[in-house]
Design an enzyme around this catalytic site. Sequence first.
Site, PDB file in Angstrom:
ATOM      1  N   HIS A  90       0.863  -1.192   0.000  1.00  0.00           N
ATOM      2  CA  HIS A  90       0.000   0.000   0.000  1.00  0.00           C
ATOM      3  C   HIS A  90       0.896   1.238   0.000  1.00  0.00           C
ATOM      4  O   HIS A  90       1.293   1.720   1.067  1.00  0.00           O
ATOM      5  CB  HIS A  90      -0.868   0.025   1.261  1.00  0.00           C
ATOM      6  CG  HIS A  90      -1.857  -1.088   1.376  1.00  0.00           C
ATOM      7  ND1 HIS A  90      -3.085  -1.074   0.749  1.00  0.00           N
ATOM      8  CD2 HIS A  90      -1.812  -2.257   2.060  1.00  0.00           C
ATOM      9  CE1 HIS A  90      -3.756  -2.171   1.047  1.00  0.00           C
ATOM     10  NE2 HIS A  90      -3.004  -2.909   1.841  1.00  0.00           N
ATOM     11  N   SER A 143       4.767   6.556   7.519  1.00  0.00           N
ATOM     12  CA  SER A 143       5.658   7.724   7.511  1.00  0.00           C
ATOM     13  C   SER A 143       6.289   7.866   8.889  1.00  0.00           C
ATOM     14  O   SER A 143       5.723   7.423   9.895  1.00  0.00           O
ATOM     15  CB  SER A 143       4.844   8.977   7.194  1.00  0.00           C
ATOM     16  OG  SER A 143       5.593  10.144   7.453  1.00  0.00           O
ATOM     17  N   TYR A 156      -2.057  15.105   8.331  1.00  0.00           N
ATOM     18  CA  TYR A 156      -1.269  14.021   7.709  1.00  0.00           C
ATOM     19  C   TYR A 156      -0.836  13.013   8.778  1.00  0.00           C
ATOM     20  O   TYR A 156      -0.948  11.802   8.592  1.00  0.00           O
ATOM     21  CB  TYR A 156      -0.056  14.627   7.000  1.00  0.00           C
ATOM     22  CG  TYR A 156       0.819  13.610   6.292  1.00  0.00           C
ATOM     23  CD1 TYR A 156       0.410  13.015   5.113  1.00  0.00           C
ATOM     24  CD2 TYR A 156       2.060  13.252   6.820  1.00  0.00           C
ATOM     25  CE1 TYR A 156       1.210  12.080   4.460  1.00  0.00           C
ATOM     26  CE2 TYR A 156       2.873  12.324   6.178  1.00  0.00           C
ATOM     27  CZ  TYR A 156       2.438  11.732   4.990  1.00  0.00           C
ATOM     28  OH  TYR A 156       3.242  10.809   4.359  1.00  0.00           O
ATOM     29  N   SER A 157      -0.345  13.537   9.921  1.00  0.00           N
ATOM     30  CA  SER A 157       0.072  12.648  11.009  1.00  0.00           C
ATOM     31  C   SER A 157      -1.090  11.802  11.502  1.00  0.00           C
ATOM     32  O   SER A 157      -0.916  10.620  11.804  1.00  0.00           O
ATOM     33  CB  SER A 157       0.632  13.454  12.185  1.00  0.00           C
ATOM     34  OG  SER A 157       2.026  13.570  12.058  1.00  0.00           O
ATOM     35  N   ALA A 158      -2.283  12.410  11.597  1.00  0.00           N
ATOM     36  CA  ALA A 158      -3.442  11.631  12.054  1.00  0.00           C
ATOM     37  C   ALA A 158      -3.660  10.432  11.137  1.00  0.00           C
ATOM     38  O   ALA A 158      -3.921   9.313  11.593  1.00  0.00           O
ATOM     39  CB  ALA A 158      -4.683  12.516  12.079  1.00  0.00           C
ATOM     40  N   SER A 159      -3.519  10.654   9.823  1.00  0.00           N
ATOM     41  CA  SER A 159      -3.738   9.543   8.888  1.00  0.00           C
ATOM     42  C   SER A 159      -2.673   8.460   9.056  1.00  0.00           C
ATOM     43  O   SER A 159      -2.969   7.270   8.999  1.00  0.00           O
ATOM     44  CB  SER A 159      -3.782  10.055   7.438  1.00  0.00           C
ATOM     45  OG  SER A 159      -2.501  10.474   6.976  1.00  0.00           O
ATOM     46  N   LYS A 160      -1.424   8.871   9.289  1.00  0.00           N
ATOM     47  CA  LYS A 160      -0.342   7.876   9.360  1.00  0.00           C
ATOM     48  C   LYS A 160      -0.227   7.240  10.749  1.00  0.00           C
ATOM     49  O   LYS A 160       0.161   6.074  10.862  1.00  0.00           O
ATOM     50  CB  LYS A 160       0.980   8.520   8.933  1.00  0.00           C
ATOM     51  CG  LYS A 160       1.000   8.964   7.457  1.00  0.00           C
ATOM     52  CD  LYS A 160       0.888   7.796   6.477  1.00  0.00           C
ATOM     53  CE  LYS A 160       1.036   8.242   5.034  1.00  0.00           C
ATOM     54  NZ  LYS A 160       1.058   7.136   4.075  1.00  0.00           N
TER      55      LYS A 160
HETATM   56  N1  LIG Z   1       7.817  11.422  -0.252  1.00  0.00           N
HETATM   57  C1  LIG Z   1       7.874  11.530   1.070  1.00  0.00           C
HETATM   58  O1  LIG Z   1       8.491  12.470   1.634  1.00  0.00           O
HETATM   59  C2  LIG Z   1       7.255  10.473   1.925  1.00  0.00           C
HETATM   60  C3  LIG Z   1       7.759  10.281   3.233  1.00  0.00           C
HETATM   61  C4  LIG Z   1       7.186   9.323   4.045  1.00  0.00           C
HETATM   62  C5  LIG Z   1       6.113   8.568   3.580  1.00  0.00           C
HETATM   63  N2  LIG Z   1       5.637   8.785   2.326  1.00  0.00           N
HETATM   64  C6  LIG Z   1       4.504   7.962   1.891  1.00  0.00           C
HETATM   65  O2  LIG Z   1       4.951   7.143   0.818  1.00  0.00           O
HETATM   66  C7  LIG Z   1       3.855   6.862  -0.053  1.00  0.00           C
HETATM   67  C8  LIG Z   1       4.278   7.181  -1.500  1.00  0.00           C
HETATM   68  O3  LIG Z   1       4.698   8.526  -1.564  1.00  0.00           O
HETATM   69  P1  LIG Z   1       5.501   9.115  -2.809  1.00  0.00           P
HETATM   70  O4  LIG Z   1       6.555   9.981  -2.269  1.00  0.00           O
HETATM   71  O5  LIG Z   1       5.827   8.032  -3.756  1.00  0.00           O
HETATM   72  O6  LIG Z   1       4.347  10.060  -3.420  1.00  0.00           O
HETATM   73  P2  LIG Z   1       4.005  10.420  -4.939  1.00  0.00           P
HETATM   74  O7  LIG Z   1       5.199  10.358  -5.796  1.00  0.00           O
HETATM   75  O8  LIG Z   1       3.219  11.702  -4.855  1.00  0.00           O
HETATM   76  O9  LIG Z   1       3.013   9.235  -5.349  1.00  0.00           O
HETATM   77  C9  LIG Z   1       1.732   9.109  -4.756  1.00  0.00           C
HETATM   78  C10 LIG Z   1       1.046   7.915  -5.373  1.00  0.00           C
HETATM   79  O10 LIG Z   1      -0.233   7.751  -4.737  1.00  0.00           O
HETATM   80  C11 LIG Z   1      -1.238   7.650  -5.751  1.00  0.00           C
HETATM   81  N3  LIG Z   1      -2.497   8.194  -5.288  1.00  0.00           N
HETATM   82  C12 LIG Z   1      -2.727   9.383  -4.685  1.00  0.00           C
HETATM   83  N4  LIG Z   1      -4.039   9.535  -4.449  1.00  0.00           N
HETATM   84  C13 LIG Z   1      -4.648   8.413  -4.922  1.00  0.00           C
HETATM   85  C14 LIG Z   1      -5.999   7.969  -4.979  1.00  0.00           C
HETATM   86  N5  LIG Z   1      -7.020   8.717  -4.518  1.00  0.00           N
HETATM   87  N6  LIG Z   1      -6.258   6.770  -5.529  1.00  0.00           N
HETATM   88  C15 LIG Z   1      -5.256   6.000  -6.007  1.00  0.00           C
HETATM   89  N7  LIG Z   1      -3.965   6.351  -5.987  1.00  0.00           N
HETATM   90  C16 LIG Z   1      -3.669   7.552  -5.444  1.00  0.00           C
HETATM   91  C17 LIG Z   1      -0.679   8.472  -6.912  1.00  0.00           C
HETATM   92  O11 LIG Z   1      -1.295   8.048  -8.100  1.00  0.00           O
HETATM   93  P3  LIG Z   1      -1.740   9.046  -9.295  1.00  0.00           P
HETATM   94  O12 LIG Z   1      -0.843   8.713 -10.444  1.00  0.00           O
HETATM   95  O13 LIG Z   1      -3.140   8.687  -9.521  1.00  0.00           O
HETATM   96  O14 LIG Z   1      -1.555  10.461  -8.792  1.00  0.00           O
HETATM   97  C18 LIG Z   1       0.797   8.079  -6.869  1.00  0.00           C
HETATM   98  O15 LIG Z   1       0.987   6.845  -7.500  1.00  0.00           O
HETATM   99  C19 LIG Z   1       2.678   7.702   0.450  1.00  0.00           C
HETATM  100  O16 LIG Z   1       1.830   6.883   1.210  1.00  0.00           O
HETATM  101  C20 LIG Z   1       3.330   8.745   1.345  1.00  0.00           C
HETATM  102  O17 LIG Z   1       2.444   9.163   2.381  1.00  0.00           O
HETATM  103  C21 LIG Z   1       6.185   9.701   1.476  1.00  0.00           C
END
Ligand SMILES: NC(=O)c1ccc[n+]([C@@H]2O[C@H](COP(=O)([O-])OP(=O)(O)OC[C@H]3O[C@@H](n4cnc5c(N)ncnc54)[C@H](OP(=O)(O)O)[C@@H]3O)[C@@H](O)[C@H]2O)c1
Length: 221
Positions: A90, A143, A156-160
């Site tokens: 996920h 996160s 955001y923190s609440a969700s994670k």
């Molecule tokens: N980057 C950070 O700093 C960071 C740090 C810690 C944790 N995270 C977590 O890591 C995970 C991935 O982050 P990332 O950095 O790879 O972000 P990202 O590059 O923005 O990618 C987000 C992904 O989520 C998909 N998505 C968003 N809303 C959606 C929805 N309603 N239905 C289906 N798919 C959806 C997007 O698909 P679309 O192509 O449809 O937009 C995209 O594939 C997230 O859960 C984030 O909270 C990120």
Amino acid sequence: MRAGDARVLVTGASGGIGQASVEALLRAGAAVLLSGRAPEKLAVVAQDLRQRTGAAAGRVAWHAADLTRAADVAALARGAERFDVDVVVHAAGMPAFGRLESAAAGDLERLLATNLLAPMQLTRELLPHLRHRPRAQVVFVGSALGRLGLPGFSAYSASKFGLRGFAEALRRELADSRVRVQYLGPRSTRTGFNDTAVEAYNRHTGTAMDGVATVRRSPCA
Ligand SMILES: NC(=O)c1ccc[n+]([C@@H]2O[C@H](COP(=O)([O-])OP(=O)(O)OC[C@H]3O[C@@H](n4cnc5c(N)ncnc54)[C@H](OP(=O)(O)O)[C@@H]3O)[C@@H](O)[C@H]2O)c1
């Protein structure tokens, strides 16, 4: 489980962390079902990853779903069953940064629907299938902000925090099954996820940002 034997659904596969995970899985020999919202984007990402990794066409498929829609979550679960998944990663998620009072009510609902409710519902839909797989795994990408609450990140923190609690309880709930549950809590990572305001905040507070390769290698809890 050897990655080469695995059949994996990756949500957020069009994003930075998701794509890096899919690439690593394909290089290890796994078959991957990519998911994101936009079919055109998924088709391009899948084709690009196929070419870069040399994976056979049958090992790379995609299924578009907006995870804030219950019908899309259910259809994705059925697609994943047909793909015969053992592992669900996920990785879909949306960001939120700023003072709470500047968020609209709909923003909070969309955030919780994407980051918390969708992984819960998708896991619920897929568990009957996963229970029959000999070495099933569910991996939640949370996160560092799912353990530490910082100003500007309350929603955001609440969700994670919620996702981490869900993963921890589910791991114990499934302890007598063959389904393993893991939670990954990356730090700030350089992808399209963080806007310039978050990057400025990180610079101001001295918060380090990782590359996606670091996240890919991180141990899960
Ligand atoms: N980057 C950070 O700093 C960071 C740090 C810690 C944790 N995270 C977590 O890591 C995970 C991935 O982050 P990332 O950095 O790879 O972000 P990202 O590059 O923005 O990618 C987000 C992904 O989520 C998909 N998505 C968003 N809303 C959606 C929805 N309603 N239905 C289906 N798919 C959806 C997007 O698909 P679309 O192509 O449809 O937009 C995209 O594939 C997230 O859960 C984030 O909270 C990120």
